[in-house]
Design an enzyme around this catalytic site. Sequence first.
Site, short mmCIF file in Angstrom:
data_model
loop_
_atom_site.label_atom_id
_atom_site.label_comp_id
_atom_site.label_asym_id
_atom_site.label_seq_id
_atom_site.Cartn_x
_atom_site.Cartn_y
_atom_site.Cartn_z
N GLU A 1 0.84 -1.20 0.00
CA GLU A 1 0.00 0.00 0.00
C GLU A 1 0.88 1.25 0.00
OE1 GLU A 1 -3.37 0.91 3.13
OE2 GLU A 1 -1.38 1.24 4.00
N ASP B 1 -9.92 1.50 6.00
CA ASP B 1 -9.90 1.36 4.54
C ASP B 1 -10.97 2.23 3.89
OD1 ASP B 1 -7.86 -0.49 4.77
OD2 ASP B 1 -8.84 -2.03 3.56
#
Length: 436
Positions: free
Chosen positions: A75, A302
């Site tokens: 990420e 998220d």
Amino acid sequence: MKKLIIITVLMAMSMSIRAQYRNVFVELGYDKAQVESKLHQVFNDVFRGPNKVYFEVDDSMGYVTDVKNHDARTEGMSYGMMIAVQFGEKDIFDRLWRWSKKYMQHQSGNREGYFAWSCKTDGTHNAEGAASDGELYFITALIFASNRWGNDTGINYKAEAQHILNCIQPKEYTPEPRQGGFPGFGGQQGPQKMYLIDPETNLITFTPDGFGNRYTDPSYHIPAFYEVWAKWADDGRADYWNKCAKASREFLHKAINPKTGLNADMCQYDGSEMQMPRWPGMPQRPQGQKPRRNGSNNFRYDSWRVPMNITLDYEWSGTDAKWQKKYGETIQNFFYSQGVDKFVDQYRPDGSLPEEDEILPAGGFRKLRHSIGLVSTVAAASILCDHAKKKDFVDALWNAKHEPFEDGYFDAYYDGLLRLFAFMHLSGNYREIVPQ
């Protein structure tokens, strides 16, 4: 014929306007020079300041680390590459890619082309499996690097992107014992299917193998990225990637609560709540006991990225503009109702607060906060909005200080990256990079 010419001119004008990428800060009264200065200050906070999360290794590599969790994640590495190519920071981009390729990317075996989602900062793997959003960003950032710098400066960016694109196509594999995507899920025995994009729905998986390819994560859905692949990957799959973009937009319509604009952290491919299976040997719940709610069905870490991702799709594509503009005002209306300076960072999609055991902990704390990461992404959605409330959110981001909370909690990594992305959006500096 005259009518056709007029339509063509109007379409060209529309594309030109979108290509200008609005500086919403300036639109709302901020001085352009101050906006540029602030943008570079926020960039330096992430890459060069005292609380930076980017570190260089030897002469040719570097990594982005989640400091509070002591690891480097796909990420963060792929976000760092996307930011670097947007800012024209070729050295940073190349360093991050070299580290990612050397330590994270599997060069052979079942997982060839995929990336281990979490590594220690010395490159040792914490997990072998991939988290699908990493591949999504790696591919797009590499294509942009190819468009910006070409492929003959030491790294063939397009070839690297095409290699990943080839490797993420569906294939059968036999997992090793306890081989799974994320720690704790375990592995299923016998032949399994591995794919980044679910072949039945054309939607991105949570993880490409084992348990995680049975569902998705709304924050992984960035339809405009697929359109980038269709335009410039040159991998022979342009029609397929455009189908994926269409499917992803349709999915978001279903996954987002129409009254609040909130979405679950994870969900089924049809947008419904996660249904966790019962594992063999799992004890039965005592009769009459209230089932524990699955916290993955809540809006939390998220999920914060979804407003910003929808904003990106609106800026780069505009294909779903009518729905996206309505979404932007819906989610800002919800957070406005909670208080622009007071809203917390986890909710149920209906807007109610989660119970304590549903709150996802971070950095050793289980606590609801007014997190700058969420402040950032909700402010970025101002690009979608016509209502006057958007200025309150933009002002809140501009004035927010990225510093430790009173109890000592501080997230230089996730909060810092989302803050930087939001400043890029709102200043008109997060762009689709076309071939130079």
